[in-house]
Scaffold this motif. Structure first.
Motif, PDB file in Angstrom:
ATOM      1  N   GLN A  28      82.373  79.302  53.858  1.00 35.18           N
ATOM      2  CA  GLN A  28      82.021  78.886  54.961  1.00 35.18           C
ATOM      3  C   GLN A  28      82.274  80.158  56.035  1.00 35.18           C
ATOM      4  N   ASN A  29      83.008  81.032  55.926  1.00 41.21           N
ATOM      5  CA  ASN A  29      82.965  82.221  56.793  1.00 41.21           C
ATOM      6  C   ASN A  29      81.620  82.981  56.568  1.00 41.21           C
ATOM      7  N   VAL A  30      81.143  83.284  55.382  1.00 36.96           N
ATOM      8  CA  VAL A  30      79.945  83.814  55.202  1.00 36.96           C
ATOM      9  C   VAL A  30      78.555  82.982  55.777  1.00 36.96           C
ATOM     10  N   ILE A  31      78.698  81.692  55.557  1.00 34.52           N
ATOM     11  CA  ILE A  31      77.483  80.976  56.022  1.00 34.52           C
ATOM     12  C   ILE A  31      77.648  80.825  57.557  1.00 34.52           C
TER      13      ILE A  31
ATOM     14  N   LEU B  47      83.321  70.519  35.078  1.00 35.88           N
ATOM     15  CA  LEU B  47      84.434  71.808  35.200  1.00 35.88           C
ATOM     16  C   LEU B  47      85.025  71.583  36.455  1.00 35.88           C
ATOM     17  N   ILE B  48      86.385  71.916  36.465  1.00 37.66           N
ATOM     18  CA  ILE B  48      87.219  72.164  37.836  1.00 37.66           C
ATOM     19  C   ILE B  48      86.487  73.148  38.592  1.00 37.66           C
ATOM     20  N   LEU B  49      86.128  74.175  37.983  1.00 41.84           N
ATOM     21  CA  LEU B  49      85.584  75.202  38.636  1.00 41.84           C
ATOM     22  C   LEU B  49      84.396  74.842  39.560  1.00 41.84           C
ATOM     23  N   ALA B  50      83.607  73.937  39.030  1.00 38.57           N
ATOM     24  CA  ALA B  50      82.485  73.442  39.850  1.00 38.57           C
ATOM     25  C   ALA B  50      82.671  72.770  41.247  1.00 38.57           C
ATOM     26  N   GLN B  51      84.096  72.384  41.445  1.00 44.74           N
ATOM     27  CA  GLN B  51      84.341  71.709  42.874  1.00 44.74           C
ATOM     28  C   GLN B  51      83.910  72.636  43.875  1.00 44.74           C
ATOM     29  N   GLU B  52      84.393  73.974  43.975  1.00 40.19           N
ATOM     30  CA  GLU B  52      84.294  74.872  45.333  1.00 40.19           C
ATOM     31  C   GLU B  52      82.803  75.193  45.464  1.00 40.19           C
ATOM     32  N   HIS B  53      81.938  75.121  44.306  1.00 36.83           N
ATOM     33  CA  HIS B  53      80.532  75.464  44.363  1.00 36.83           C
ATOM     34  C   HIS B  53      79.706  74.445  44.999  1.00 36.83           C
ATOM     35  N   VAL B  54      80.247  73.188  44.469  1.00 39.10           N
ATOM     36  CA  VAL B  54      79.515  71.891  45.209  1.00 39.10           C
ATOM     37  C   VAL B  54      80.078  71.955  46.603  1.00 39.10           C
ATOM     38  N   ALA B  55      81.201  72.295  46.853  1.00 39.20           N
ATOM     39  CA  ALA B  55      81.646  72.264  48.574  1.00 39.20           C
ATOM     40  C   ALA B  55      80.755  73.192  49.155  1.00 39.20           C
ATOM     41  N   THR B  56      80.572  74.322  48.489  1.00 41.37           N
ATOM     42  CA  THR B  56      79.611  75.518  49.151  1.00 41.37           C
ATOM     43  C   THR B  56      78.156  75.138  49.332  1.00 41.37           C
ATOM     44  N   GLU B  57      77.617  74.187  48.513  1.00 39.68           N
ATOM     45  CA  GLU B  57      76.270  73.767  48.384  1.00 39.68           C
ATOM     46  C   GLU B  57      76.290  72.962  49.605  1.00 39.68           C
ATOM     47  N   SER B  58      77.497  71.944  49.764  1.00 41.08           N
ATOM     48  CA  SER B  58      77.199  71.039  50.875  1.00 41.08           C
ATOM     49  C   SER B  58      77.409  71.740  52.275  1.00 41.08           C
ATOM     50  N   MET B  59      78.116  72.859  52.070  1.00 41.93           N
ATOM     51  CA  MET B  59      78.103  73.584  53.608  1.00 41.93           C
ATOM     52  C   MET B  59      76.869  74.265  53.895  1.00 41.93           C
ATOM     53  N   LEU B  60      76.223  74.610  52.947  1.00 44.66           N
ATOM     54  CA  LEU B  60      74.915  75.335  53.073  1.00 44.66           C
ATOM     55  C   LEU B  60      74.005  74.252  53.436  1.00 44.66           C
ATOM     56  N   ALA B  61      73.914  72.875  53.278  1.00 41.51           N
ATOM     57  CA  ALA B  61      73.190  71.878  53.429  1.00 41.51           C
ATOM     58  C   ALA B  61      73.289  71.492  54.989  1.00 41.51           C
ATOM     59  N   GLU B  62      74.505  71.615  55.340  1.00 39.34           N
ATOM     60  CA  GLU B  62      74.865  71.202  56.637  1.00 39.34           C
ATOM     61  C   GLU B  62      74.717  72.529  57.577  1.00 39.34           C
ATOM     62  N   SER B  63      74.589  73.669  57.216  1.00 39.91           N
ATOM     63  CA  SER B  63      74.654  74.713  58.288  1.00 39.91           C
ATOM     64  C   SER B  63      73.272  74.695  58.941  1.00 39.91           C
ATOM     65  N   ASP B  64      72.177  74.413  58.734  1.00 41.10           N
ATOM     66  CA  ASP B  64      70.779  74.684  58.986  1.00 41.10           C
ATOM     67  C   ASP B  64      70.232  76.117  58.739  1.00 41.10           C
TER      68      ASP B  64
END
Length: 281
Positions: A85-88, A112-129
């Motif tokens: 989120q900081n990078v975005i 995969l549990i590992l996917a959870q933070e990736h999915v969260a990041t993809e959502s952040m990107l989608a919301e970032s403009d």
């Protein structure tokens, strides 16, 4: 200008090496926590800027004048979402025109549990403009071949049953990332990046046998037992549990894809597991 985060890491260095084959060093910025760790890159003519995933202000400063950012996912599992989120946020403040993010294969449907933070990041990107492109990387072949000596001595042990792994080498994924960064019109694209030829761990053991000349077999064990084996091998318990969960996820199809996005981007077949075994040997 292209900025590569995590530039001192294994993937980051390979991405930069691939970029240098196609563009001038003056077009690349290596963003690292410790600039002294990439003195060799500075000597090649790259700009080196100090940046830390936990320091948004430093990230904003590092991104000044940058057009594209490669956000290589943080290695700190459990801390990835706030760091990304900081990078975005920094990219938005610096008016970056594109973020390319190294996500995980089949992220939105991954078990995969590992996917959870990736999915969260993809959502952040989608919301970032901020315009972005997703590089959903599959498993690295090196995740297995780095333990080849152990496999040769004790056999291959895991809990993936007959799940298939569509692996490729780090260099393959790095070459694809560089290709995307150098292309126009990438915003909004999602690449499912996977090796051309998937294999089960039984087939991996057979490939080791073929290449090495020593018979190696695969032993499937319960998830909890495999976690204990990894802890016994020196891995922290939390990380061992994540790796074991990833193999269970593979048994459900989480690390398989028949996508040819990777070989298409790099313009050649992906590196086979046999060739990766040969290189490791």
């Amino acid at each position: 200008m292209i900025l590569v985060t995590g530039a001192s890491g294994q993937l980051g260095r390979l991405v930069i090496a691939s970029l240098l084959e196609k563009t001038a060093a003056s077009n690349i910025i290596a963003a690292v926590r410790n600039p002294d760790s990439v003195k060799d890159l500075a000597e090649k003519g790259l700009q080196v800027r100090q940046a830390d995933y936990t320091d948004q202000n430093a990230l904003v400063a590092a991104m000044q004048g940058v057009e594209k950012v490669l956000l290589i996912s943080s290695s700190e599992v459990g801390q990835r979402a706030p760091q990304h989120q900081n990078v975005i946020n920094a990219a938005k403040q610096a008016s970056v025109s594109l973020i390319a993010y190294t996500s995980i294969l089949n992220a939105d449907a991954s078990p995969l549990i590992l996917a959870q933070e990736h999915v969260a990041t993809e959502s952040m990107l989608a919301e970032s403009d901020v315009p972005y492109v997703l590089l959903r990387n599959g498993w690295y072949s090196e995740n297995y071949t780095m333990s080849l000596a152990t496999a040769l001595e004790y056999g291959v042990v895991g809990c993936a049953e007959e799940g298939k792994f569509s692996t490729a080498t780090r260099a393959d994924y790095a070459e694809a990332a560089a290709a995307v960064l150098l292309k126009d019109g990438q915003a909004g694209k999602v690449y499912e990046l996977a090796g051309d030829n998937a294999f089960t761990l039984s087939e991996y053991a057979a490939a080791i046998s073929k290449v090495s000349g020593k018979t190696v077999t695969y032993q499937n064990v319960p998830e909890a037992e495999y976690t204990k084996i990894l802890v016994g091998a020196g891995l922290p318990e939390g990380f061992a549990a994540i790796l074991a969960n990833s193999e269970v996820g593979a048994s459900k199809g989480g690390l398989f894809s028949d996508s040819k996005d990777l070989s298409t981007l790099i313009g050649r077949p992906t590196t086979s597991i046999e060739d990766s075994i040969k290189a490791a040997l």
